[in-house]
Design a protein around this motif. Structure first.
Motif: not given
Length: 91
Positions: A48-65
């Motif tokens: 899963l993590l190999q699919r993301f570029e270095p420096g990526f971020s996501m927003i969780s359901p509670n709004g945490t980056r």
């Protein structure tokens, strides 16, 4: 450019879009596999993590980056079925 060139260009664009959509669906399938099974092995997370570029971020359901370091730790706390983690499914 004749009509044939336009058709080839449109076909190439359509195939590229289908590849992007397949990549998104495959990524969501890995997320579902990882979050829905407390026994899910680390190779699923690694894939899963190999699919993301270095420096990526996501927003969780509670709004945490979440960045690439925070995602595994924070999401791993919710691995396995449970109402506190919500539900992710692909159909």
């Amino acid at each position: 450019m004749g009509v044939g060139g336009g058709i080839c260009s449109s076909l190439a664009q359509t195939l590229a879009l289908l590849n992007v959509l397949r990549e998104v669906a495959d990524t969501h399938t890995l997320i579902e596999q990882w979050l829905s099974n407390a026994e899910c092995p680390n190779p699923v997370l690694d894939k899963l993590l190999q699919r993301f570029e270095p420096g990526f971020s996501m927003i969780s359901p509670n709004g945490t980056r979440l960045d690439e370091r925070g995602f595994p730790r924070s999401s791993h706390a919710c691995v396995g079925p449970g109402p506190e983690c919500g539900s992710i499914s692909m159909s």
